[in-house]
Enzyme design. Structure first.
Site, PDB file in Angstrom:
ATOM      1  N   THR A  57       0.853  -1.179   0.000  1.00 19.77           N
ATOM      2  CA  THR A  57       0.000   0.000   0.000  1.00 19.77           C
ATOM      3  C   THR A  57       0.892   1.233   0.000  1.00 19.77           C
ATOM      4  O   THR A  57       2.061   1.145   0.357  1.00 19.77           O
ATOM      5  CB  THR A  57      -0.860   0.030   1.286  1.00 19.77           C
ATOM      6  OG1 THR A  57      -1.458  -1.247   1.505  1.00 19.77           O
ATOM      7  CG2 THR A  57      -1.964   1.051   1.206  1.00 19.77           C
ATOM      8  N   ARG A  92     -12.475  -8.873  -3.679  1.00 16.85           N
ATOM      9  CA  ARG A  92     -11.972  -8.611  -2.326  1.00 16.85           C
ATOM     10  C   ARG A  92     -11.593  -7.139  -2.140  1.00 16.85           C
ATOM     11  O   ARG A  92     -10.968  -6.541  -2.997  1.00 16.85           O
ATOM     12  CB  ARG A  92     -10.764  -9.507  -2.047  1.00 16.85           C
ATOM     13  CG  ARG A  92     -10.105  -9.285  -0.680  1.00 16.85           C
ATOM     14  CD  ARG A  92      -8.889  -8.383  -0.756  1.00 16.85           C
ATOM     15  NE  ARG A  92      -8.184  -8.282   0.521  1.00 16.85           N
ATOM     16  CZ  ARG A  92      -7.193  -7.430   0.771  1.00 16.85           C
ATOM     17  NH1 ARG A  92      -6.788  -6.602  -0.183  1.00 16.85           N
ATOM     18  NH2 ARG A  92      -6.593  -7.403   1.950  1.00 16.85           N
ATOM     19  N   ILE A  93     -12.004  -6.561  -1.013  1.00 17.49           N
ATOM     20  CA  ILE A  93     -11.635  -5.199  -0.651  1.00 17.49           C
ATOM     21  C   ILE A  93     -10.929  -5.250   0.695  1.00 17.49           C
ATOM     22  O   ILE A  93     -11.400  -5.898   1.637  1.00 17.49           O
ATOM     23  CB  ILE A  93     -12.880  -4.285  -0.530  1.00 17.49           C
ATOM     24  CG1 ILE A  93     -13.652  -4.256  -1.852  1.00 17.49           C
ATOM     25  CG2 ILE A  93     -12.479  -2.878  -0.098  1.00 17.49           C
ATOM     26  CD1 ILE A  93     -12.926  -3.610  -2.998  1.00 17.49           C
ATOM     27  N   GLY A  94      -9.793  -4.588   0.809  1.00 14.12           N
ATOM     28  CA  GLY A  94      -9.047  -4.564   2.065  1.00 14.12           C
ATOM     29  C   GLY A  94      -9.383  -3.355   2.906  1.00 14.12           C
ATOM     30  O   GLY A  94     -10.439  -2.738   2.760  1.00 14.12           O
ATOM     31  N   ASP A  95      -8.456  -2.972   3.767  1.00 16.77           N
ATOM     32  CA  ASP A  95      -8.709  -1.888   4.714  1.00 16.77           C
ATOM     33  C   ASP A  95      -8.466  -0.491   4.136  1.00 16.77           C
ATOM     34  O   ASP A  95      -8.993   0.493   4.650  1.00 16.77           O
ATOM     35  CB  ASP A  95      -7.826  -2.057   5.950  1.00 16.77           C
ATOM     36  CG  ASP A  95      -6.339  -1.923   5.606  1.00 16.77           C
ATOM     37  OD1 ASP A  95      -5.884  -2.643   4.697  1.00 16.77           O
ATOM     38  OD2 ASP A  95      -5.640  -1.122   6.242  1.00 16.77           O
ATOM     39  N   THR A 127      -0.867  -0.038   6.480  1.00 17.62           N
ATOM     40  CA  THR A 127      -0.467  -0.923   5.394  1.00 17.62           C
ATOM     41  C   THR A 127      -0.251  -2.316   5.956  1.00 17.62           C
ATOM     42  O   THR A 127       0.271  -2.468   7.054  1.00 17.62           O
ATOM     43  CB  THR A 127       0.815  -0.429   4.700  1.00 17.62           C
ATOM     44  OG1 THR A 127       1.234  -1.412   3.737  1.00 17.62           O
ATOM     45  CG2 THR A 127       1.950  -0.198   5.687  1.00 17.62           C
ATOM     46  N   GLY A 128      -0.666  -3.322   5.205  1.00 18.50           N
ATOM     47  CA  GLY A 128      -0.482  -4.692   5.684  1.00 18.50           C
ATOM     48  C   GLY A 128      -1.620  -5.593   5.256  1.00 18.50           C
ATOM     49  O   GLY A 128      -2.302  -5.337   4.266  1.00 18.50           O
ATOM     50  N   HIS A 129      -1.818  -6.659   6.015  1.00 20.84           N
ATOM     51  CA  HIS A 129      -2.862  -7.637   5.735  1.00 20.84           C
ATOM     52  C   HIS A 129      -4.204  -7.037   6.156  1.00 20.84           C
ATOM     53  O   HIS A 129      -4.588  -7.064   7.317  1.00 20.84           O
ATOM     54  CB  HIS A 129      -2.579  -8.934   6.485  1.00 20.84           C
ATOM     55  CG  HIS A 129      -3.433 -10.067   6.035  1.00 20.84           C
ATOM     56  ND1 HIS A 129      -3.234 -11.359   6.449  1.00 20.84           N
ATOM     57  CD2 HIS A 129      -4.504 -10.124   5.197  1.00 20.84           C
ATOM     58  CE1 HIS A 129      -4.133 -12.153   5.896  1.00 20.84           C
ATOM     59  NE2 HIS A 129      -4.918 -11.412   5.137  1.00 20.84           N
ATOM     60  N   GLY A 130      -4.916  -6.482   5.181  1.00 19.99           N
ATOM     61  CA  GLY A 130      -6.071  -5.636   5.438  1.00 19.99           C
ATOM     62  C   GLY A 130      -7.176  -6.239   6.266  1.00 19.99           C
ATOM     63  O   GLY A 130      -7.845  -5.534   7.025  1.00 19.99           O
TER      64      GLY A 130
END
Length: 330
Positions: free
Chosen positions: A198, A226-229, A249-252
């Site tokens: 990100t 899929r949508i992350g954070d 940033t990271g595993h959402g």
């Protein structure tokens, strides 16, 4: 004699009160900016001097754009948008031009921005033809009654706002495509940390306004829309002049479950703790449930945090006191 004592007593009282009410006054920065380009398995052994220089050059360019805007009295909104656009236009980072591919070989982009002055926010999710999603997110915030628009609807809105629309081929980069092919071959061996990235920015302007923004291509090899954070206000992005501005940033999925960005702000407000302490607690919570990633943050006095539980995070900051640094490894 009594007339001389009274003014002196008042002066001493005012000085003491100022330190009690504004303990960080001496350290306050007129403006500050922090950026990140993603966190994950970033090891020194994997970088040649040339590759490291290349990443730092883009981070420096982005930082200078934002710093220049703030130094000249511009808004943190402008600084965040313009800074993130530089990172979106670089093929080095997982946002815009450098976005990763989905399982079906497409690029789906997300972005969000939030203005700490009035808690207004905007976001786009799952877009595939907007050159700079962070600009679309700002248009949603300023020129619509909504907070988040997705997919083709977001693209149609962007067109009405005069934003640059590009063919999907614009987002193709060979190294991202090759990476997808590698993952497809050994999918079961890959961890989420190998697949996400990100870019983000937080800024404090001379008027005391905080802004946070985040943009991403999402998780490599993602499926099913899929949508992350990153486009979710409170999870990957949050700004409030009363507390802080945060970009994650990271595993959402883990950041969504914890509402990390808003959680940091809430801990500062309700527990009366510093940005540093709140950020450490947020990273601890993330680690406890198996999440990986990092955060950047700024409080209303310009205090900076750059935290992670990964091996590295592309990151940089500068402020009105002349302090600046660009970092990659933990």
């Amino acid at each position: 004699m009594k007339k001389a004592i009274l003014p002196l007593f008042i002066i001493i009282t005012l000085i003491v009160s100022s330190f009690i009410l504004y303990p960080d006054a001496e350290n306050k920065s007129d403006y500050a900016i922090v950026i990140h380009g993603g966190a994950g398995t970033i090891l020194r052994k994997d970088f040649t001097p040339e590759k490291e220089t290349l990443y730092k050059k883009v981070l420096q360019e982005a930082l200078q754009i934002g710093d220049s805007i703030l130094r000249n009295g511009g808004s943190s909104l402008d600084a965040v948008e313009k800074t993130i656009r530089i990172l979106e236009n670089s093929p080095l980072f997982n946002a815009g031009k450098g976005a990763v591919f989905t399982n079906s070989g497409k690029n789906e982009l997300d972005a969000s921005i939030m203005w700490g002055k009035d808690l207004n926010a905007g976001a786009v999710a799952g877009v595939d033809d907007i050159k700079n999603p962070i600009s679309a997110a700002r248009k949603v915030m300023e020129n619509s009654e909504h907070v988040m628009l997705s997919g083709h609807g977001a693209s149609e809105f962007a067109k009405t706002q005069g934003l640059e629309i590009v063919d999907q081929s614009y987002f193709f980069t060979q190294n991202r495509w090759d990476h997808l092919q590698e993952i497809l071959k050994k999918e079961k061996e890959m961890t989420p940390e190998d697949r996400h990235g990100t870019v983000g920015c937080v800024a404090l302007d001379k008027d005391g306004n905080l802004t946070a923004g985040t943009s991403t291509g999402g998780m490599m090899n993602k499926r099913f829309g899929r949508i992350g954070d990153s486009p979710i206000i409170g999870a990957g992005t949050y700004a409030n002049n009363a507390s802080c501005a945060v970009s994650c940033t990271g595993h959402g999925e883990f950041f969504i479950r914890l509402g990390v960005a808003k959680d940091i702000s809430s801990m500062m407000e309700y527990q009366n703790i510093s940005l540093e302490e709140a950020s450490n607690k947020a990273i601890d919570k993330l680690t406890q449930i198996g999440g990986t990633g990092g955060i950047i943050g700024l409080d209303k006095n310009g205090n900076i945090v750059m935290k992670m539980n990964t091996n590295g995070m592309y990151r940089a900051y500068s402020n009105s006191k002349g302090e600046t640094e660009i970092l990659i490894y933990k």
